[in-house]
Write an enzyme that holds these catalytic residues in place. Structure first.
Site, PDB file in Angstrom:
ATOM      1  N   LYS A  87     -29.977   6.758  14.597  1.00 38.08           N
ATOM      2  CA  LYS A  87     -29.052   7.199  15.652  1.00 38.08           C
ATOM      3  C   LYS A  87     -28.065   8.235  15.100  1.00 38.08           C
ATOM      4  O   LYS A  87     -27.930   8.378  13.878  1.00 38.08           O
ATOM      5  CB  LYS A  87     -28.304   5.991  16.205  1.00 38.08           C
ATOM      6  CG  LYS A  87     -27.522   5.234  15.161  1.00 38.08           C
ATOM      7  CD  LYS A  87     -27.223   3.812  15.609  1.00 38.08           C
ATOM      8  CE  LYS A  87     -26.366   3.093  14.597  1.00 38.08           C
ATOM      9  NZ  LYS A  87     -26.251   1.662  14.909  1.00 38.08           N
ATOM     10  N   TYR A 113      -0.211  24.854   8.887  1.00 40.58           N
ATOM     11  CA  TYR A 113       0.508  24.485  10.113  1.00 40.58           C
ATOM     12  C   TYR A 113       1.571  23.445   9.799  1.00 40.58           C
ATOM     13  O   TYR A 113       1.298  22.423   9.162  1.00 40.58           O
ATOM     14  CB  TYR A 113      -0.449  23.877  11.135  1.00 40.58           C
ATOM     15  CG  TYR A 113      -1.347  24.872  11.845  1.00 40.58           C
ATOM     16  CD1 TYR A 113      -0.810  25.816  12.719  1.00 40.58           C
ATOM     17  CD2 TYR A 113      -2.723  24.832  11.661  1.00 40.58           C
ATOM     18  CE1 TYR A 113      -1.640  26.706  13.391  1.00 40.58           C
ATOM     19  CE2 TYR A 113      -3.566  25.718  12.340  1.00 40.58           C
ATOM     20  CZ  TYR A 113      -3.007  26.654  13.198  1.00 40.58           C
ATOM     21  OH  TYR A 113      -3.831  27.523  13.860  1.00 40.58           O
TER      22      TYR A 113
HETATM   23  C1  LIG Z   1     -26.627   0.907  13.829  1.00 43.23           C
HETATM   24  C2  LIG Z   1     -27.474  -0.288  14.005  1.00 43.23           C
HETATM   25  C3  LIG Z   1     -28.270  -0.749  12.948  1.00 43.23           C
HETATM   26  C4  LIG Z   1     -28.222  -0.163  11.553  1.00 43.23           C
HETATM   27  O1  LIG Z   1     -27.013  -0.558  10.938  1.00 43.23           O
HETATM   28  P1  LIG Z   1     -26.640  -0.125   9.424  1.00 43.23           P
HETATM   29  O2  LIG Z   1     -25.388  -0.865   9.152  1.00 43.23           O
HETATM   30  O3  LIG Z   1     -26.444   1.333   9.450  1.00 43.23           O
HETATM   31  O4  LIG Z   1     -27.784  -0.535   8.579  1.00 43.23           O
HETATM   32  C5  LIG Z   1     -29.111  -1.819  13.211  1.00 43.23           C
HETATM   33  N1  LIG Z   1     -29.153  -2.386  14.431  1.00 43.23           N
HETATM   34  C6  LIG Z   1     -28.387  -1.979  15.470  1.00 43.23           C
HETATM   35  C7  LIG Z   1     -28.481  -2.660  16.789  1.00 43.23           C
HETATM   36  C8  LIG Z   1     -27.514  -0.928  15.277  1.00 43.23           C
HETATM   37  O5  LIG Z   1     -26.745  -0.518  16.296  1.00 43.23           O
END
Ligand SMILES: *Cc1c(COP(=O)(O)O)cnc(C)c1O
Length: 405
Positions: free
Chosen positions: A48, A275
């Site tokens: 993701k 700034y």
């Molecule tokens: C993001 C996510 C993962 C992976 O998590 P990590 O901590 O990056 O390994 C796994 N399952 C779900 C449902 C997630 O949202």
């Protein structure tokens, strides 16, 4: 295999000193480490947020080439991007969905997450309308209170899914709230609760074939959490899920972030910088200006806190970080324009890791990794140079070094 389209962001590389570099050999190393921890469980690579900022498609292709045959993403559009790039493996969209997205899920053969009877019926109705069967994972909420159905209702929902003609129930899963704190009993309690639900489904004959729980932190630290599939994300990119997490020591970071000095400014003692003049020079000396700012994902919260690496040494970021520029105090040290600067990663014997930046910015490493803006090119170490050069622009005259003080 279908031909792979070129990656537009990588094509801009030669023309911008600021870039995210992705080490795909580290990716494969981390995959091997996680595979050992996974035992017999299948790996669903969670990609993701543009593969945690590293480029969804190049990362997916590398992992697919290495034998990964299951992907997880958060949103429909990420799943569609994988399909359009020729990824044919199963893809589970882990997040919630809304009714008007359903046709696209089915058109692109994406697996769906169902958290309620209402969602299940919507999915079933749309699938039957299109003459398809939707592959569905049932999400059980064992404590996150985000999406998912409560354990009490999960068994009934599994029963319902098993009877809907437009639905093929392929998985059941839950997500842990704090596996990165192995001393906390919460993960074990969630796992026990989930196991009870799974056992009841098995007894009722409604258990889907794929049971899954573990994220990176669980996979590396929670004994006996593997089940049929594991879902590592951040571990693939070599970053620990918590700032102190020795179980992740064998991993190697895939992401580093680089820029170059574009300008030097000599300042007198007491001169205000940036700034709001939040920093004043302690003596006469030199500032190096970097062509990177919060508009690139270098958080403004790092102002007057973070350090960068130049010539193998640490130098402080001074004054407020602007949208596109950042100033660093180099004192009397001599560098040239074009001198490489590391914002995240290693230079010589010094390393700035994602947790260091995260702690200065009051956040977690995840947000640093996925926060680099789309205007920052991603460069892959194993990409042939011919793919890195932008044909649309005139040939680069080469880097200018020196003489710009
Ligand atoms: C993001 C996510 C993962 C992976 O998590 P990590 O901590 O990056 O390994 C796994 N399952 C779900 C449902 C997630 O949202």
């Amino acid at each position: 295999m279908r031909p792979r389209p070129p990656q537009p962001s990588a094509l801009r590389f030669r023309h911008r000193p600021t870039h995210v570099r992705v080490d795909r050999s580290a990716l494969l190393h981390n995959l091997a480490v996680l595979r050992r921890a996974a035992g017999d469980a299948r790996i669903m690579a969670v990609l993701k947020a543009d593969a945690y900022g590293q480029g969804l498609i190049p990362i997916a292709h590398s992992l697919a080439d290495a034998g990964v045959d299951y992907f997880g993403v958060a949103f429909l559009e990420e799943g569609i991007a994988l399909r359009q790039a020729g990824v044919e493996a199963p893809v589970l969209v882990l997040g919630g969905l809304v009714g008007y997205q359903l046709q696209h899920f089915l058109d692109y053969h994406l697996e769906l997450t169902a958290s309620s009877a209402f969602k299940a019926q919507q999915i079933d109705a749309e699938a039957r309308r299109l003459g398809r069967v939707a592959r569905v994972h049932l999400k059980v909420d064992t404590g996150m209170r985000r999406i998912g159905t409560r354990p009490e209702t999960a068994i009934k929902l599994a029963d319902e899914l098993a009877r809907l003609p437009g639905v093929d129930p392929v998985g059941v899963f839950t997500h842990l709230v704090g596996a990165e704190s192995p001393a906390e009993p919460t993960s074990r309690q969630q796992l026990d609760r989930f196991d009870e639900v799974v056992a009841a489904m098995r007894d009722a004959g409604t258990l889907p074939p794929l049971v899954h729980v573990a994220n990176t932190a669980a996979l590396l630290s929670l004994p006996d959490c593997q089940r049929d599939v594991v879902r590592p994300g951040i571990g693939l990119f070599g970053v620990a899920p918590a700032s102190r997490f020795p179980q992740a020591d064998a991993l190697r970071p895939t992401q580093s972030v680089h820029t170059e000095i574009v300008f030097f400014k000599g300042v007198r003692k007491g001169a205000g910088v940036g700034y709001g003049h939040t920093w004043h020079a302690p003596r006469d000396g030199w500032l190096a200006t970097l062509p990177v700012g919060y508009g690139d994902g270098y958080p403004r919260a790092l102002s007057n806190r973070a350090q960068v690496l130049i010539g193998g040494n640490r130098y402080p970021v001074v004054g407020n970080i602007s949208m596109d520029q950042t100033m660093v105090w180099v004192g009397d040290d001599q560098f040239e324009v074009g001198e490489p600067v590391v914002l995240l990663g290693q230079q010589g014997s010094e390393t700035i890791d994602a947790w260091e930046l995260a702690e200065h910015a009051g956040t977690i490493a995840y947000e640093i990794l996925c926060g680099w803006a789309s205007r920052v090119p991603r460069v892959y170490d194993d990409m042939p140079p011919s793919q890195r050069v932008d044909d649309d622009l005139p040939p680069s005259p080469g880097r200018t070094r020196g003489g710009s003080l």
